[in-house]
Design a protein around this motif. Sequence first.
Motif, PDB file in Angstrom:
ATOM      1  N   GLN A  28      24.837  42.192  28.755  1.00 55.18           N
ATOM      2  CA  GLN A  28      25.892  43.107  29.200  1.00 55.18           C
ATOM      3  C   GLN A  28      26.523  42.620  30.509  1.00 55.18           C
ATOM      4  O   GLN A  28      27.743  42.676  30.692  1.00 55.18           O
ATOM      5  CB  GLN A  28      25.311  44.514  29.382  1.00 55.18           C
ATOM      6  CG  GLN A  28      24.906  45.189  28.069  1.00 55.18           C
ATOM      7  CD  GLN A  28      24.197  46.499  28.294  1.00 55.18           C
ATOM      8  OE1 GLN A  28      23.805  46.822  29.413  1.00 55.18           O
ATOM      9  NE2 GLN A  28      24.014  47.260  27.234  1.00 55.18           N
ATOM     10  N   GLU A  30      26.606  39.504  31.533  1.00 59.57           N
ATOM     11  CA  GLU A  30      27.375  38.306  31.226  1.00 59.57           C
ATOM     12  C   GLU A  30      28.729  38.682  30.615  1.00 59.57           C
ATOM     13  O   GLU A  30      29.754  38.066  30.917  1.00 59.57           O
ATOM     14  CB  GLU A  30      26.592  37.405  30.280  1.00 59.57           C
ATOM     15  CG  GLU A  30      25.415  36.702  30.949  1.00 59.57           C
ATOM     16  CD  GLU A  30      24.647  35.825  29.977  1.00 59.57           C
ATOM     17  OE1 GLU A  30      24.949  35.909  28.767  1.00 59.57           O
ATOM     18  OE2 GLU A  30      23.778  35.063  30.415  1.00 59.57           O
ATOM     19  N   LYS A  31      28.749  39.694  29.721  1.00 64.68           N
ATOM     20  CA  LYS A  31      30.002  40.124  29.110  1.00 64.68           C
ATOM     21  C   LYS A  31      30.969  40.648  30.181  1.00 64.68           C
ATOM     22  O   LYS A  31      32.158  40.293  30.195  1.00 64.68           O
ATOM     23  CB  LYS A  31      29.724  41.205  28.067  1.00 64.68           C
ATOM     24  CG  LYS A  31      30.979  41.695  27.368  1.00 64.68           C
ATOM     25  CD  LYS A  31      30.645  42.769  26.334  1.00 64.68           C
ATOM     26  CE  LYS A  31      31.923  43.276  25.670  1.00 64.68           C
ATOM     27  NZ  LYS A  31      31.616  44.350  24.688  1.00 64.68           N
ATOM     28  N   ALA A  32      30.441  41.495  31.086  1.00 61.85           N
ATOM     29  CA  ALA A  32      31.294  42.018  32.160  1.00 61.85           C
ATOM     30  C   ALA A  32      31.796  40.881  33.052  1.00 61.85           C
ATOM     31  O   ALA A  32      32.949  40.884  33.502  1.00 61.85           O
ATOM     32  CB  ALA A  32      30.515  43.046  32.977  1.00 61.85           C
ATOM     33  N   ARG A  34      32.331  37.743  32.106  1.00 63.07           N
ATOM     34  CA  ARG A  34      33.386  37.025  31.395  1.00 63.07           C
ATOM     35  C   ARG A  34      34.706  37.778  31.468  1.00 63.07           C
ATOM     36  O   ARG A  34      35.773  37.175  31.646  1.00 63.07           O
ATOM     37  CB  ARG A  34      32.979  36.819  29.938  1.00 63.07           C
ATOM     38  CG  ARG A  34      31.819  35.848  29.749  1.00 63.07           C
ATOM     39  CD  ARG A  34      31.672  35.474  28.293  1.00 63.07           C
ATOM     40  NE  ARG A  34      30.441  34.715  28.066  1.00 63.07           N
ATOM     41  CZ  ARG A  34      29.332  35.248  27.580  1.00 63.07           C
ATOM     42  NH1 ARG A  34      29.321  36.540  27.290  1.00 63.07           N
ATOM     43  NH2 ARG A  34      28.266  34.511  27.396  1.00 63.07           N
ATOM     44  N   GLU A  35      34.629  39.102  31.285  1.00 64.04           N
ATOM     45  CA  GLU A  35      35.847  39.905  31.376  1.00 64.04           C
ATOM     46  C   GLU A  35      36.467  39.802  32.785  1.00 64.04           C
ATOM     47  O   GLU A  35      37.696  39.736  32.940  1.00 64.04           O
ATOM     48  CB  GLU A  35      35.536  41.364  31.041  1.00 64.04           C
ATOM     49  CG  GLU A  35      35.155  41.571  29.578  1.00 64.04           C
ATOM     50  CD  GLU A  35      34.743  43.011  29.304  1.00 64.04           C
ATOM     51  OE1 GLU A  35      34.544  43.331  28.129  1.00 64.04           O
ATOM     52  OE2 GLU A  35      34.625  43.793  30.262  1.00 64.04           O
ATOM     53  N   GLU A  36      35.615  39.782  33.805  1.00 64.26           N
ATOM     54  CA  GLU A  36      36.128  39.655  35.171  1.00 64.26           C
ATOM     55  C   GLU A  36      36.780  38.292  35.381  1.00 64.26           C
ATOM     56  O   GLU A  36      37.837  38.181  36.028  1.00 64.26           O
ATOM     57  CB  GLU A  36      34.988  39.860  36.163  1.00 64.26           C
ATOM     58  CG  GLU A  36      35.455  39.867  37.610  1.00 64.26           C
ATOM     59  CD  GLU A  36      34.296  40.140  38.563  1.00 64.26           C
ATOM     60  OE1 GLU A  36      33.196  40.376  38.060  1.00 64.26           O
ATOM     61  OE2 GLU A  36      34.518  40.089  39.774  1.00 64.26           O
ATOM     62  N   GLN A  38      38.189  36.460  33.007  1.00 60.91           N
ATOM     63  CA  GLN A  38      39.464  36.494  32.301  1.00 60.91           C
ATOM     64  C   GLN A  38      40.532  37.225  33.107  1.00 60.91           C
ATOM     65  O   GLN A  38      41.684  36.791  33.201  1.00 60.91           O
ATOM     66  CB  GLN A  38      39.280  37.152  30.932  1.00 60.91           C
ATOM     67  CG  GLN A  38      38.445  36.327  29.958  1.00 60.91           C
ATOM     68  CD  GLN A  38      38.187  37.051  28.659  1.00 60.91           C
ATOM     69  OE1 GLN A  38      38.580  38.208  28.489  1.00 60.91           O
ATOM     70  NE2 GLN A  38      37.532  36.378  27.729  1.00 60.91           N
ATOM     71  N   GLY A  39      40.145  38.354  33.696  1.00 67.55           N
ATOM     72  CA  GLY A  39      41.086  39.083  34.544  1.00 67.55           C
ATOM     73  C   GLY A  39      41.530  38.255  35.732  1.00 67.55           C
ATOM     74  O   GLY A  39      42.710  38.267  36.121  1.00 67.55           O
ATOM     75  N   GLN A  41      41.650  35.010  35.843  1.00 63.57           N
ATOM     76  CA  GLN A  41      42.548  33.967  35.345  1.00 63.57           C
ATOM     77  C   GLN A  41      43.959  34.517  35.144  1.00 63.57           C
ATOM     78  O   GLN A  41      44.951  33.828  35.429  1.00 63.57           O
ATOM     79  CB  GLN A  41      41.999  33.401  34.035  1.00 63.57           C
ATOM     80  CG  GLN A  41      40.739  32.548  34.225  1.00 63.57           C
ATOM     81  CD  GLN A  41      40.144  32.106  32.908  1.00 63.57           C
ATOM     82  OE1 GLN A  41      40.512  32.619  31.850  1.00 63.57           O
ATOM     83  NE2 GLN A  41      39.213  31.158  32.959  1.00 63.57           N
ATOM     84  N   GLU A  42      44.049  35.743  34.629  1.00 66.27           N
ATOM     85  CA  GLU A  42      45.359  36.366  34.480  1.00 66.27           C
ATOM     86  C   GLU A  42      46.037  36.550  35.843  1.00 66.27           C
ATOM     87  O   GLU A  42      47.243  36.350  35.992  1.00 66.27           O
ATOM     88  CB  GLU A  42      45.218  37.719  33.778  1.00 66.27           C
ATOM     89  CG  GLU A  42      44.781  37.623  32.314  1.00 66.27           C
ATOM     90  CD  GLU A  42      45.832  36.944  31.454  1.00 66.27           C
ATOM     91  OE1 GLU A  42      45.468  36.315  30.461  1.00 66.27           O
ATOM     92  OE2 GLU A  42      47.022  37.055  31.788  1.00 66.27           O
TER      93      GLU A  42
END
Length: 212
Positions: A28, A30-32, A34-36, A38-39, A41-42
Amino acid sequence: MNNSCHCQLMSCSPYLTSRQQKLLKKLQVEKAFREEVQGFQETIKSFREKIHAFREKIRAFKMAIQAFWEEEKPIWEEEAAFQEEEKAFQEEAGAFWREYCDFWKDYNAFWKKDADFWTEDQLLWEKHRVLLDEDRVLWAEEKALWADEKALLEEERALWKDEDALQEDVKTLEEDKILIWEEAFGPEREEGLLLAVAGDGSWDVTACRGKA
């Protein structure tokens, strides 16, 4: 045997449940993470687009300077707007670098948690190994107890055989006693005594007992 297996299951089960929960929590996180990423990178992409737009404005401003003598007033107005945009850009740049620092702080904290997780996991494996060693000792002791019990059963069987043989000897002895009694005082013996009395009138009971 059943008690030992049950003990082994009871000792392993809490460890397996704790490890599964920690692995789920790690996934969980690690998933959070990765999402951070990605954000982030945006955000970088958006910031690059703003830089590109700002460069375009700089080019436009240079072109406006070239036409300064023709349109002085509009240029001063555009320069003022440019300064406002530059100020906003600097604020956005400051916010970006703060986010960048926060990102690396979170990144380092994540890897620290990951290292702590594997350290704790290693400790759990050490405890599990100790429990396995204890189980092996219990198995060895139980095996020794089974061997002792088997030896006791063999001794008990031998004792039963000796007891059966003794009963047979007692039975044979009783039969021999009855046979001796019948030979000594049975009907044939009485008939012999009567014949002896008839042949010798002086024979008395005492003499009869003496001969008997």
